[in-house]
Design an enzyme around this catalytic site. Structure first.
Site, mmCIF file in Angstrom:
data_model
loop_
_atom_site.group_PDB
_atom_site.id
_atom_site.type_symbol
_atom_site.label_atom_id
_atom_site.label_comp_id
_atom_site.label_asym_id
_atom_site.label_seq_id
_atom_site.Cartn_x
_atom_site.Cartn_y
_atom_site.Cartn_z
ATOM 1 N N THR A 48 0.833 -1.207 0.000
ATOM 2 C CA THR A 48 0.000 0.000 0.000
ATOM 3 C C THR A 48 0.867 1.256 0.000
ATOM 4 O O THR A 48 0.641 2.186 -0.773
ATOM 5 C CB THR A 48 -0.955 -0.018 1.209
ATOM 6 N N LYS B 211 6.359 10.488 21.265
ATOM 7 C CA LYS B 211 6.494 11.439 22.392
ATOM 8 C C LYS B 211 5.136 11.778 22.993
ATOM 9 O O LYS B 211 5.028 12.641 23.854
ATOM 10 C CB LYS B 211 7.141 12.731 21.897
ATOM 11 N N HIS C 150 -10.210 -1.057 4.262
ATOM 12 C CA HIS C 150 -9.052 -0.800 3.393
ATOM 13 C C HIS C 150 -9.642 -0.532 1.997
ATOM 14 O O HIS C 150 -9.534 -1.360 1.100
ATOM 15 C CB HIS C 150 -8.149 -2.034 3.410
HETATM 16 N N1 CP Z 1 -2.520 -5.635 0.749
HETATM 17 C C1 CP Z 1 -1.917 -4.816 1.638
HETATM 18 O O1 CP Z 1 -2.526 -3.943 2.270
HETATM 19 O O2 CP Z 1 -0.564 -5.034 1.747
HETATM 20 P P1 CP Z 1 0.431 -4.225 2.689
HETATM 21 O O3 CP Z 1 0.041 -4.523 4.123
HETATM 22 O O4 CP Z 1 1.808 -4.718 2.335
HETATM 23 O O5 CP Z 1 0.257 -2.761 2.392
#
Ligand code: CP
Length: 299
Positions: free
Chosen positions: A49, A78, A127
């Site tokens: 990502t 911090k 996501h």
């Molecule tokens: N698919 C995906 O989110 O991969 P990463 O965690 O490497 O970003």
């Protein structure tokens, strides 16, 4: 759309527009984001990502500032709050790509941000850009999305990619989702309620072999070790679904295997040479889709 927080925000028209743009950007160089700066702020590990967003921005002529492991290497160490960090980064960047360990973090960031926030994964939440590139992969590899039968397999309780993908699939016609998971790792009722409301048919099983010959897409996911409270609990499920060539032989002729990656042991490397293996292509398509999204949000 200013911020990209969850898949439900996308209309089918907008998805079509982004995919057309992604096709165009594959064929023709474009440096229309020259002079723009993207900040990638990652509190959780990432290979695809972060790099694909950064690659997308640079390919469009823009620049990138970045922090990986922000828990340790940003002022969060911090005691700075996420909100304060976002307010400050607003002075340095035109768009912020944020990955965070807490569900809802991108939403919180968007409430104090004058520049667009893109959710690059928020804990077990969503996501959405992974879901966009997953859909784009289905369209590119199968030639259509409507009418697809897709098995979402693995850790459906903690997997944010399948949550976002299920929401996006809810916008298409004649989709059937076959959820495949151990009983303890079933998909949440929020997703099932959404699918019911949007008249998307789905069923649940714990037996991958039972459904593998009738689906167009097997979307395999990792058992998410980092989301379990004990290693003992994780080990109960590790390796519960492994795709090898024997299983692949049972799949329909024109069907594909996808995975958001990273994988551990849930797709054996013997499958990588199969024409059905689409998981590394997903990573390539991801750059195009993220280019389209950055161009759309910043132009
Ligand atoms: N698919 C995906 O989110 O991969 P990463 O965690 O490497 O970003």
């Amino acid at each position: 759309m200013k911020h990209v927080i969850e898949s439900q925000q996308f209309t089918r028209d907008l998805i079509d527009k982004l995919f057309r743009l992604a096709h165009k950007l594959e064929k023709k160089p474009d440096n229309s984001l020259k002079g723009k700066i993207m900040a990638s702020v990652f509190y959780e590990p990432s290979t695809r990502t972060r790099f694909s967003f950064e690659s997308a921005m640079i390919r469009l002529g823009g620049n990138v500032i970045t922090t990986e492991n922000a828990k340790e290497f940003s002022s969060a160490a911090k005691g700075e709050t996420l909100e304060d960090s976002i307010r400050v980064i607003n002075n340095y960047a035109d768009i912020i790509v944020l990955r965070h360990h807490e569900q809802g973090a991108s939403k919180r960031a968007s409430l104090v941000s004058g520049v667009p926030i893109i959710n690059a994964g928020d804990g077990i939440g969503q996501h959405p850009t992974q879901a966009l590139l997953d859909l784009y992969t289905i369209e590119r590899e199968l030639g259509k999305i409507d009418g697809t039968v897709i098995a979402l397999v693995g850790d459906l309780k903690h997997g944010r990619t399948i949550r976002s993908l299920a929401y996006l699939l809810g916008k298409y016609k004649n989709i059937h989702i076959q959820f495949v998971s151990p009983a303890a790792l079933r998909v949440g009722s929020d997703i099932k309620d959404y699918l019911t409301r949007h008249k998307v048919s789905y069923s649940e099983t714990d037996d991958l072999e039972l459904v593998v010959s009738s689906v167009d897409v097997v979307y395999q996911t990792r058992i998410q070790k980092e989301r379990f409270t004990t290693t003992k609990e994780y080990l109960k499920y590790k390796g519960c679904y492994q795709i090898g060539t024997t299983l692949v032989k049972q799949m329909k002729k024109k069907s594909i295997i996808m995975h958001p990656l990273p994988r551990v042991d849930e797709i054996l490397s013997e499958v990588d040479a199969s024409p059905k293996a689409a998981y590394f292509k997903q990573a390539r398509y991801g750059v195009l889709v993220r280019m389209a999204l950055l161009k759309y949000l910043l132009s």
